[in-house]
Design a protein around this motif. Sequence first.
Motif, mmCIF file in Angstrom:
data_model
loop_
_atom_site.group_PDB
_atom_site.id
_atom_site.type_symbol
_atom_site.label_atom_id
_atom_site.label_comp_id
_atom_site.label_asym_id
_atom_site.label_seq_id
_atom_site.Cartn_x
_atom_site.Cartn_y
_atom_site.Cartn_z
ATOM 1 N N ILE A 10 37.398 26.650 25.569
ATOM 2 C CA ILE A 10 37.353 26.477 27.025
ATOM 3 C C ILE A 10 38.624 27.031 27.663
ATOM 4 N N ARG A 11 39.768 26.852 27.002
ATOM 5 C CA ARG A 11 41.007 27.440 27.537
ATOM 6 C C ARG A 11 40.919 28.959 27.542
ATOM 7 N N LEU A 12 40.338 29.535 26.505
ATOM 8 C CA LEU A 12 40.129 30.984 26.483
ATOM 9 C C LEU A 12 39.222 31.406 27.630
ATOM 10 N N ALA A 13 38.149 30.651 27.868
ATOM 11 C CA ALA A 13 37.218 30.987 28.947
ATOM 12 C C ALA A 13 37.909 30.947 30.303
ATOM 13 N N ASN A 14 38.771 29.968 30.514
ATOM 14 C CA ASN A 14 39.509 29.901 31.780
ATOM 15 C C ASN A 14 40.437 31.102 31.939
ATOM 16 N N TRP A 15 41.067 31.519 30.853
ATOM 17 C CA TRP A 15 41.950 32.691 30.911
ATOM 18 C C TRP A 15 41.133 33.950 31.202
ATOM 19 N N LEU A 16 39.979 34.078 30.564
ATOM 20 C CA LEU A 16 39.132 35.250 30.797
ATOM 21 C C LEU A 16 38.672 35.306 32.249
ATOM 22 N N GLU A 17 38.250 34.172 32.789
ATOM 23 C CA GLU A 17 37.790 34.157 34.181
ATOM 24 C C GLU A 17 38.923 34.531 35.126
ATOM 25 N N ALA A 18 40.126 34.048 34.830
ATOM 26 C CA ALA A 18 41.271 34.388 35.682
ATOM 27 C C ALA A 18 41.590 35.874 35.640
ATOM 28 N N HIS A 19 41.160 36.562 34.583
ATOM 29 C CA HIS A 19 41.404 38.001 34.456
ATOM 30 C C HIS A 19 40.156 38.819 34.776
ATOM 31 N N GLY A 20 39.211 38.208 35.474
ATOM 32 C CA GLY A 20 38.051 38.936 35.955
ATOM 33 C C GLY A 20 36.974 39.196 34.923
ATOM 34 N N ILE A 21 37.034 38.548 33.787
ATOM 35 C CA ILE A 21 36.031 38.730 32.733
ATOM 36 C C ILE A 21 35.068 37.555 32.790
ATOM 37 N N ARG A 22 33.766 37.866 32.840
ATOM 38 C CA ARG A 22 32.776 36.828 33.088
ATOM 39 C C ARG A 22 31.713 36.740 31.996
ATOM 40 N N ARG A 23 31.891 37.487 30.912
ATOM 41 C CA ARG A 23 30.969 37.417 29.775
ATOM 42 C C ARG A 23 31.766 37.534 28.485
ATOM 43 N N LEU A 24 31.316 36.831 27.441
ATOM 44 C CA LEU A 24 31.998 36.961 26.157
ATOM 45 C C LEU A 24 31.820 38.361 25.582
ATOM 46 N N ALA A 25 30.745 39.041 25.966
ATOM 47 C CA ALA A 25 30.536 40.405 25.487
ATOM 48 C C ALA A 25 31.640 41.339 25.963
ATOM 49 N N ASP A 26 32.258 41.015 27.094
ATOM 50 C CA ASP A 26 33.348 41.835 27.620
ATOM 51 C C ASP A 26 34.704 41.416 27.064
ATOM 52 N N CYS A 27 34.698 40.373 26.228
ATOM 53 C CA CYS A 27 35.940 39.935 25.583
ATOM 54 C C CYS A 27 36.078 40.717 24.282
ATOM 55 N N THR A 28 36.600 41.909 24.392
ATOM 56 C CA THR A 28 36.699 42.822 23.256
ATOM 57 C C THR A 28 37.947 42.528 22.425
ATOM 58 N N THR A 29 38.091 43.289 21.363
ATOM 59 C CA THR A 29 39.271 43.125 20.509
ATOM 60 C C THR A 29 40.553 43.373 21.287
ATOM 61 N N SER A 30 40.546 44.358 22.167
ATOM 62 C CA SER A 30 41.752 44.634 22.954
ATOM 63 C C SER A 30 42.046 43.500 23.929
ATOM 64 N N VAL A 31 40.999 42.900 24.494
ATOM 65 C CA VAL A 31 41.202 41.755 25.384
ATOM 66 C C VAL A 31 41.783 40.581 24.597
ATOM 67 N N LEU A 32 41.273 40.364 23.398
ATOM 68 C CA LEU A 32 41.797 39.281 22.573
ATOM 69 C C LEU A 32 43.236 39.554 22.146
ATOM 70 N N HIS A 33 43.590 40.823 21.991
ATOM 71 C CA HIS A 33 44.995 41.154 21.717
ATOM 72 C C HIS A 33 45.872 40.694 22.885
ATOM 73 N N SER A 34 45.401 40.943 24.096
ATOM 74 C CA SER A 34 46.161 40.500 25.272
ATOM 75 C C SER A 34 46.247 38.981 25.323
ATOM 76 N N TYR A 35 45.163 38.318 24.938
ATOM 77 C CA TYR A 35 45.185 36.855 24.932
ATOM 78 C C TYR A 35 46.166 36.340 23.880
#
Length: 419
Positions: free
Chosen positions: A116-141
């Motif tokens: 859920i904390r990851l989901a909140n971080w993704l939403e704050a960065h304009g990402i609204r689907r787990l499919a858009d949470c790529t390896t590069s996005v996870l590197h940033s996280y």
Amino acid sequence: MTAALDLSRHYRYLLPLPEPGTAVVLPPFVVAMHAHLNARYADAAWPLGPLTANPSAYRRVIYWRNCPAVFADELRLASWTMINGRLRPTFLRARGARLRSRLSAAQIHETISAWIRLANWLEAHGIRRLADCTTSVLHSYGQHLLSCHTNRNHTHKTLGAVTRLWAFDQLCARPAGIGRPPWDERGADDYLPAATITGGENETEPLAEQTIGPLLIWAMRMIDDLAEDILAAWVETQRLTEVARTTTGTPHGKAALEAFLAPLLAAGSPLPASRIRGEVCLAATYLSGITGASRAQIDKLNQREGLAAVAAQRPGPCPLDVPITGRIAGLPWRQALDFAETPVLMRHLGTAAFIVCAYLTGMRTGEVLGMRTGCCPDPEPVTDKNADRNNADGNAGRHLIRTHEYKNAIDERAFSCAS
């Protein structure tokens, strides 16, 4: 009504798509004593109590209101799959001892909270689907976690939780398509704070001998010298309470009530009283139990004579008709045991038993609380067959206490039994 799933038709690691009425915890993993806590898939809160029998474990709950709405469906499915599924052995073997097939209730709560904390971080960065949470996005996280956290162990657990999300997403009936965490492939060191020197697991200072000595002595004395009186008082209290609950109004009960109270009222003596939420009240349950009068008869007499006001002004005891056998310094430890104090005395007796068992055995809290009647049977009589298990002097062997282990415990399926 909770919908049932037929798991026999599905691959052992791929669970079917749950319906809104599907149980959050499926029957193979439900602990019977907490089955009533089980929720449905569509519910806003998922209690994890059905997963554990540990009596000392906190009953954790997943509240989906904390999850961003855009990720709620995807994380619900991944969470349900983790609760009721397990990771493939091939996945585990490739990672050594870093991951377990199934987690305890506490670890499941911690893992989903990390999602859920990851989901909140993704939403704050304009990402609204787990499919858009790529390896590069996870590197940033991962870099975000490194910049925000100083605790290496906590950060490592968070990274592991995200890895578990990726793993269970592939086992979902409808995978979201989250990318593979880069630390799963290259290692987590680049995303972890520097290691710090910390103490061992048990950092709490032990109680001083000046404290534990008298505490242990009086705990043992309460059990050896006073328990018989307390247990007898508890039985009598329960009996009187049941009489008060089930009695019906009769002329005999009314006469007995008036005969009991009339002398006290005439002499201006205290009336049996108890405290309810801090206020002194007439001990109606006690009066009903000892006289056989119904609550309605007591209420009518109270209205006529103002018994409640008298009891508040002149509160008196509610003595129980049980013998006092316990002694302190050769004298009875009580003149009489009181109806109102038996719950407190029972709590003290239970605390004394806990202190003795925990201190003298070294058991954890859940293991002490997990003991049941009959867990410490008398040793077997000495025979030729068991002589080697008894003392050299021929006396029976020591008593053995049997209980349940929870920490790091696994069942016959190698699934976690912990809290």
